[in-house]
Scaffold this active site. Structure first.
Site, PDB file in Angstrom:
ATOM      1  N   TRP A 197       0.806  -1.231   0.000  1.00 18.02           N
ATOM      2  CA  TRP A 197       0.000   0.000   0.000  1.00 18.02           C
ATOM      3  C   TRP A 197       0.831   1.269   0.000  1.00 18.02           C
ATOM      4  O   TRP A 197       0.309   2.365  -0.175  1.00 18.02           O
ATOM      5  CB  TRP A 197      -0.918   0.013   1.232  1.00 18.02           C
ATOM      6  N   LYS A 198       2.120   1.150   0.313  1.00 15.34           N
ATOM      7  CA  LYS A 198       2.975   2.341   0.452  1.00 15.34           C
ATOM      8  C   LYS A 198       2.334   3.296   1.474  1.00 15.34           C
ATOM      9  O   LYS A 198       1.708   2.826   2.424  1.00 15.34           O
ATOM     10  CB  LYS A 198       3.212   2.989  -0.915  1.00 15.34           C
TER      11      LYS A 198
ATOM     12  N   HIS B  61      12.901  -1.984  -0.274  1.00 14.50           N
ATOM     13  CA  HIS B  61      12.152  -1.464  -1.429  1.00 14.50           C
ATOM     14  C   HIS B  61      12.963  -0.337  -2.081  1.00 14.50           C
ATOM     15  O   HIS B  61      13.637   0.436  -1.378  1.00 14.50           O
ATOM     16  CB  HIS B  61      10.779  -0.956  -0.983  1.00 14.50           C
TER      17      HIS B  61
ATOM     18  N   GLU C 210      11.845  -6.019  -8.749  1.00 15.71           N
ATOM     19  CA  GLU C 210      11.093  -4.819  -9.114  1.00 15.71           C
ATOM     20  C   GLU C 210      11.990  -3.867  -9.892  1.00 15.71           C
ATOM     21  O   GLU C 210      12.734  -3.074  -9.290  1.00 15.71           O
ATOM     22  CB  GLU C 210      10.598  -4.109  -7.846  1.00 15.71           C
TER      23      GLU C 210
ATOM     24  N   SER D 293       3.976  -2.098 -11.742  1.00 19.24           N
ATOM     25  CA  SER D 293       2.781  -1.902 -12.571  1.00 19.24           C
ATOM     26  C   SER D 293       2.063  -3.207 -12.922  1.00 19.24           C
ATOM     27  O   SER D 293       1.495  -3.331 -14.004  1.00 19.24           O
ATOM     28  CB  SER D 293       3.118  -1.107 -13.833  1.00 19.24           C
TER      29      SER D 293
ATOM     30  N   GLY E  63       1.679  -2.487  -6.106  1.00 18.35           N
ATOM     31  CA  GLY E  63       1.479  -1.183  -5.473  1.00 18.35           C
ATOM     32  C   GLY E  63       0.117  -0.614  -5.827  1.00 18.35           C
ATOM     33  O   GLY E  63      -0.895  -0.950  -5.215  1.00 18.35           O
ATOM     34  N   GLY E  64       0.090   0.229  -6.845  1.00 13.03           N
ATOM     35  CA  GLY E  64      -1.136   0.938  -7.233  1.00 13.03           C
ATOM     36  C   GLY E  64      -2.380   0.063  -7.297  1.00 13.03           C
ATOM     37  O   GLY E  64      -3.437   0.422  -6.748  1.00 13.03           O
TER      38      GLY E  64
HETATM   39  P1  PGA Z   1       3.367  -0.419  -8.590  1.00 14.35           P
HETATM   40  O1  PGA Z   1       4.353  -0.589  -7.309  1.00 14.35           O
HETATM   41  O2  PGA Z   1       2.583  -1.709  -8.700  1.00 14.35           O
HETATM   42  O3  PGA Z   1       2.514   0.747  -8.256  1.00 14.35           O
HETATM   43  O4  PGA Z   1       4.230  -0.207  -9.774  1.00 14.35           O
HETATM   44  C1  PGA Z   1       4.993  -1.798  -7.048  1.00 14.35           C
HETATM   45  C2  PGA Z   1       5.905  -1.631  -5.848  1.00 14.35           C
HETATM   46  O5  PGA Z   1       6.584  -0.598  -5.752  1.00 14.35           O
HETATM   47  O6  PGA Z   1       5.982  -2.517  -4.958  1.00 14.35           O
END
Ligand code: PGA
Length: 253
Positions: free
Chosen positions: A10-11, A94, A166, A212, A233-234
Protein backbone atom coordinates in the site's frame (compact mmCIF):
# COMPACT_ATOMS: atom_id res chain seq x y z
CA UNK A 1 2.13 -27.42 -7.80
CA UNK A 2 3.54 -23.91 -8.26
CA UNK A 3 3.42 -21.77 -5.15
CA UNK A 4 2.31 -18.14 -5.32
CA UNK A 5 2.31 -15.05 -3.15
CA UNK A 6 0.15 -12.12 -4.19
CA UNK A 7 1.24 -9.25 -1.98
CA UNK A 8 -0.21 -5.74 -1.94
CA UNK A 9 2.16 -2.90 -1.04
CA UNK A 10 0.00 0.00 0.00
CA UNK A 11 2.97 2.34 0.45
CA UNK A 12 1.91 5.54 2.30
CA UNK A 13 -1.80 5.30 1.54
CA UNK A 14 -5.10 4.89 3.42
CA UNK A 15 -6.21 5.86 6.92
CA UNK A 16 -6.95 3.24 9.56
CA UNK A 17 -10.72 3.36 8.98
CA UNK A 18 -10.21 2.77 5.24
CA UNK A 19 -7.72 0.00 5.93
CA UNK A 20 -10.16 -1.80 8.22
CA UNK A 21 -12.95 -1.60 5.65
CA UNK A 22 -10.59 -2.89 2.93
CA UNK A 23 -9.51 -5.84 5.09
CA UNK A 24 -13.13 -6.76 5.83
CA UNK A 25 -14.02 -6.68 2.14
CA UNK A 26 -10.98 -8.74 1.26
CA UNK A 27 -11.81 -11.35 3.89
CA UNK A 28 -15.37 -11.54 2.56
CA UNK A 29 -14.02 -12.67 -0.83
CA UNK A 30 -13.26 -16.07 0.73
CA UNK A 31 -10.40 -16.74 -1.65
CA UNK A 32 -9.61 -20.42 -2.19
CA UNK A 33 -5.95 -19.35 -2.23
CA UNK A 34 -6.17 -16.99 0.79
CA UNK A 35 -2.94 -18.44 2.25
CA UNK A 36 -1.12 -17.06 -0.79
CA UNK A 37 -2.36 -13.50 -0.30
CA UNK A 38 -0.96 -10.70 1.87
CA UNK A 39 -1.20 -6.95 2.33
CA UNK A 40 1.70 -4.78 3.48
CA UNK A 41 0.36 -1.71 5.19
CA UNK A 42 1.62 1.40 7.06
CA UNK A 43 2.61 0.79 10.70
CA UNK A 44 -0.39 2.64 12.12
CA UNK A 45 -2.80 0.33 10.28
CA UNK A 46 -1.21 -2.99 11.25
CA UNK A 47 -3.25 -3.72 14.37
CA UNK A 48 -6.56 -2.87 12.70
CA UNK A 49 -5.79 -4.88 9.56
CA UNK A 50 -4.53 -7.83 11.62
CA UNK A 51 -7.69 -7.98 13.70
CA UNK A 52 -9.99 -7.62 10.67
CA UNK A 53 -8.16 -10.35 8.72
CA UNK A 54 -8.08 -12.80 11.65
CA UNK A 55 -9.22 -16.27 10.62
CA UNK A 56 -9.16 -15.45 6.90
CA UNK A 57 -5.83 -17.08 6.06
CA UNK A 58 -4.74 -13.83 4.41
CA UNK A 59 -1.38 -12.58 5.66
CA UNK A 60 -0.38 -9.05 6.58
CA UNK A 61 2.75 -7.16 7.33
CA UNK A 62 4.84 -4.01 7.42
CA UNK A 63 6.83 -2.16 4.77
CA UNK A 64 10.00 -1.56 6.78
CA UNK A 65 11.63 -2.33 10.14
CA UNK A 66 14.76 -1.43 12.12
CA UNK A 67 17.34 -4.15 12.68
CA UNK A 68 18.02 -3.37 16.36
CA UNK A 69 15.63 -4.80 18.95
CA UNK A 70 15.32 -1.54 20.93
CA UNK A 71 17.25 1.60 21.78
CA UNK A 72 17.84 5.22 20.89
CA UNK A 73 16.51 5.19 17.31
CA UNK A 74 13.90 7.92 17.29
CA UNK A 75 11.05 7.25 14.91
CA UNK A 76 11.93 3.62 14.23
CA UNK A 77 9.95 0.40 14.73
CA UNK A 78 11.64 -2.85 15.83
CA UNK A 79 11.12 -6.51 14.99
CA UNK A 80 9.72 -7.34 18.49
CA UNK A 81 7.17 -4.54 18.01
CA UNK A 82 6.04 -6.16 14.75
CA UNK A 83 6.05 -9.59 16.39
CA UNK A 84 3.75 -8.34 19.13
CA UNK A 85 1.15 -7.41 16.50
CA UNK A 86 1.55 -10.83 14.87
CA UNK A 87 2.70 -9.74 11.42
CA UNK A 88 3.54 -12.46 8.90
CA UNK A 89 5.65 -10.42 6.46
CA UNK A 90 7.84 -7.34 6.20
CA UNK A 91 9.14 -5.67 3.03
CA UNK A 92 12.89 -4.99 3.09
CA UNK A 93 14.93 -2.86 0.73
CA UNK A 94 12.15 -1.46 -1.43
CA UNK A 95 13.70 0.79 -4.07
CA UNK A 96 11.86 3.79 -2.62
CA UNK A 97 13.58 3.17 0.72
CA UNK A 98 16.91 2.66 -0.98
CA UNK A 99 16.46 5.89 -2.94
CA UNK A 100 14.82 8.27 -0.42
CA UNK A 101 15.78 6.85 2.99
CA UNK A 102 19.38 5.75 2.64
CA UNK A 103 18.71 2.00 2.72
CA UNK A 104 21.83 0.09 1.66
CA UNK A 105 22.62 -3.57 1.08
CA UNK A 106 24.30 -3.54 4.49
CA UNK A 107 21.17 -2.39 6.35
CA UNK A 108 19.03 -4.68 4.18
CA UNK A 109 21.20 -7.63 5.22
CA UNK A 110 20.87 -6.74 8.92
CA UNK A 111 17.10 -6.39 8.59
CA UNK A 112 16.78 -9.75 6.85
CA UNK A 113 18.72 -11.44 9.66
CA UNK A 114 16.65 -9.77 12.39
CA UNK A 115 13.35 -10.73 10.74
CA UNK A 116 14.38 -14.31 9.98
CA UNK A 117 15.47 -14.84 13.59
CA UNK A 118 12.02 -13.72 14.69
CA UNK A 119 10.19 -15.94 12.19
CA UNK A 120 8.76 -13.04 10.14
CA UNK A 121 9.00 -13.59 6.37
CA UNK A 122 11.00 -10.84 4.68
CA UNK A 123 9.96 -9.72 1.20
CA UNK A 124 13.30 -8.56 -0.19
CA UNK A 125 13.13 -6.12 -3.10
CA UNK A 126 15.85 -5.97 -5.74
CA UNK A 127 15.87 -4.34 -9.14
CA UNK A 128 17.75 -2.04 -11.48
CA UNK A 129 17.20 1.52 -12.67
CA UNK A 130 16.47 2.47 -16.27
CA UNK A 131 20.02 3.77 -16.62
CA UNK A 132 21.48 0.42 -15.57
CA UNK A 133 19.18 -1.48 -17.95
CA UNK A 134 19.99 0.80 -20.85
CA UNK A 135 23.67 0.11 -20.18
CA UNK A 136 22.87 -3.63 -20.20
CA UNK A 137 24.18 -3.95 -16.65
CA UNK A 138 20.97 -5.23 -15.08
CA UNK A 139 22.06 -8.80 -14.40
CA UNK A 140 25.33 -7.79 -12.76
CA UNK A 141 23.53 -5.13 -10.72
CA UNK A 142 20.82 -7.46 -9.43
CA UNK A 143 23.25 -10.34 -8.79
CA UNK A 144 25.38 -8.01 -6.66
CA UNK A 145 22.30 -6.98 -4.66
CA UNK A 146 21.44 -10.65 -4.06
CA UNK A 147 25.02 -11.52 -3.02
CA UNK A 148 25.22 -8.60 -0.59
CA UNK A 149 21.71 -8.93 0.81
CA UNK A 150 22.08 -12.67 1.61
CA UNK A 151 25.65 -12.36 2.95
CA UNK A 152 26.09 -14.68 5.96
CA UNK A 153 22.50 -15.98 5.90
CA UNK A 154 22.43 -19.79 6.22
CA UNK A 155 20.52 -21.89 3.70
CA UNK A 156 17.71 -22.97 6.04
CA UNK A 157 16.89 -19.31 6.67
CA UNK A 158 17.62 -18.00 3.17
CA UNK A 159 14.92 -20.15 1.57
CA UNK A 160 12.31 -18.51 3.80
CA UNK A 161 12.93 -15.10 2.21
CA UNK A 162 10.61 -14.02 -0.60
CA UNK A 163 12.49 -12.10 -3.31
CA UNK A 164 10.63 -9.47 -5.31
CA UNK A 165 12.22 -8.39 -8.58
CA UNK A 166 11.09 -4.82 -9.11
CA UNK A 167 12.72 -2.97 -11.99
CA UNK A 168 12.69 0.65 -10.82
CA UNK A 169 11.66 1.86 -14.28
CA UNK A 170 8.43 -0.14 -14.00
CA UNK A 171 7.34 1.00 -10.52
CA UNK A 172 4.35 3.30 -10.52
CA UNK A 173 5.09 4.29 -14.11
CA UNK A 174 2.48 2.16 -15.85
CA UNK A 175 5.41 0.73 -17.80
CA UNK A 176 5.37 -2.98 -16.97
CA UNK A 177 8.27 -5.24 -17.82
CA UNK A 178 7.11 -7.65 -20.52
CA UNK A 179 6.41 -11.15 -19.21
CA UNK A 180 9.58 -12.24 -21.05
CA UNK A 181 11.75 -9.55 -19.43
CA UNK A 182 10.31 -10.33 -16.00
CA UNK A 183 10.74 -14.08 -16.48
CA UNK A 184 14.30 -13.67 -17.73
CA UNK A 185 15.36 -11.78 -14.61
CA UNK A 186 13.42 -13.96 -12.16
CA UNK A 187 15.02 -17.07 -13.69
CA UNK A 188 18.41 -15.34 -13.49
CA UNK A 189 17.88 -14.50 -9.81
CA UNK A 190 16.88 -18.13 -9.13
CA UNK A 191 20.13 -19.21 -10.77
CA UNK A 192 22.20 -16.78 -8.69
CA UNK A 193 20.47 -17.99 -5.53
CA UNK A 194 21.06 -21.61 -6.55
CA UNK A 195 24.73 -20.81 -7.04
CA UNK A 196 24.95 -19.33 -3.53
CA UNK A 197 23.12 -22.25 -1.94
CA UNK A 198 22.01 -25.24 -4.07
CA UNK A 199 19.43 -26.26 -6.69
CA UNK A 200 16.82 -27.41 -4.17
CA UNK A 201 17.08 -24.04 -2.41
CA UNK A 202 16.57 -22.35 -5.78
CA UNK A 203 13.45 -24.45 -6.42
CA UNK A 204 12.09 -23.62 -3.00
CA UNK A 205 12.47 -19.84 -2.89
CA UNK A 206 9.55 -17.66 -4.01
CA UNK A 207 10.44 -14.97 -6.54
CA UNK A 208 7.83 -12.30 -7.28
CA UNK A 209 7.63 -9.66 -9.97
CA UNK A 210 6.66 -6.10 -9.07
CA UNK A 211 6.15 -2.98 -11.18
CA UNK A 212 2.78 -1.90 -12.57
CA UNK A 213 1.23 -5.36 -12.22
CA UNK A 214 -2.52 -5.01 -12.72
CA UNK A 215 -5.55 -7.16 -13.60
CA UNK A 216 -4.91 -6.77 -17.35
CA UNK A 217 -1.33 -8.08 -17.30
CA UNK A 218 -1.24 -10.29 -14.18
CA UNK A 219 -2.20 -13.61 -15.79
CA UNK A 220 0.55 -13.39 -18.43
CA UNK A 221 3.19 -12.51 -15.86
CA UNK A 222 2.06 -15.11 -13.32
CA UNK A 223 1.99 -17.87 -15.94
CA UNK A 224 5.77 -17.63 -16.35
CA UNK A 225 7.56 -20.55 -14.70
CA UNK A 226 9.95 -18.53 -12.53
CA UNK A 227 7.42 -15.92 -11.37
CA UNK A 228 5.78 -16.95 -8.08
CA UNK A 229 3.53 -13.97 -7.70
CA UNK A 230 3.49 -10.23 -7.51
CA UNK A 231 4.30 -7.30 -5.28
CA UNK A 232 1.59 -4.89 -6.27
CA UNK A 233 1.48 -1.18 -5.47
CA UNK A 234 -1.14 0.94 -7.23
CA UNK A 235 -3.46 -1.93 -8.14
CA UNK A 236 -3.50 -3.18 -4.53
CA UNK A 237 -5.34 -0.09 -3.31
CA UNK A 238 -8.70 -1.16 -4.75
CA UNK A 239 -10.25 -4.39 -3.47
CA UNK A 240 -11.60 -5.38 -6.87
CA UNK A 241 -8.34 -4.85 -8.78
CA UNK A 242 -6.31 -6.65 -6.15
CA UNK A 243 -8.84 -9.51 -5.98
CA UNK A 244 -8.73 -9.91 -9.76
CA UNK A 245 -4.97 -10.52 -9.51
CA UNK A 246 -5.51 -13.00 -6.65
CA UNK A 247 -8.06 -14.82 -8.83
CA UNK A 248 -5.66 -14.85 -11.79
CA UNK A 249 -3.15 -16.71 -9.59
CA UNK A 250 -5.83 -19.15 -8.40
CA UNK A 251 -6.73 -19.98 -11.99
CA UNK A 252 -3.14 -20.93 -12.76
CA UNK A 253 -3.21 -23.70 -10.16
P1 PGA B 1 3.37 -0.42 -8.59
O1 PGA B 1 4.35 -0.59 -7.31
O2 PGA B 1 2.58 -1.71 -8.70
O3 PGA B 1 2.51 0.75 -8.26
O4 PGA B 1 4.23 -0.21 -9.77
C1 PGA B 1 4.99 -1.80 -7.05
C2 PGA B 1 5.90 -1.63 -5.85
O5 PGA B 1 6.58 -0.60 -5.75
O6 PGA B 1 5.98 -2.52 -4.96
Amino acid sequence: MKKFLIAGNWKMNKLTSEAGAFAEELKAKNFTNAEEVAILVPFTQLAEVGSKLAGSGIGFGAQNVHFEKSGAFTGEISVPMLQEIGVDYCIVGHSERREYFGETDLTVNKKLKALLEAGITPILCVGESLEVREGKGEQTFVANQVFADFEGIPRNMATKVVIAYEPIWAIGTGKTATPEQAEEMCAFIRGVFGGMYDNEAADEILILYGGSMKPSNAADLLAKPDINGGLIGGASLKVDDFSAIVDAAAQLK
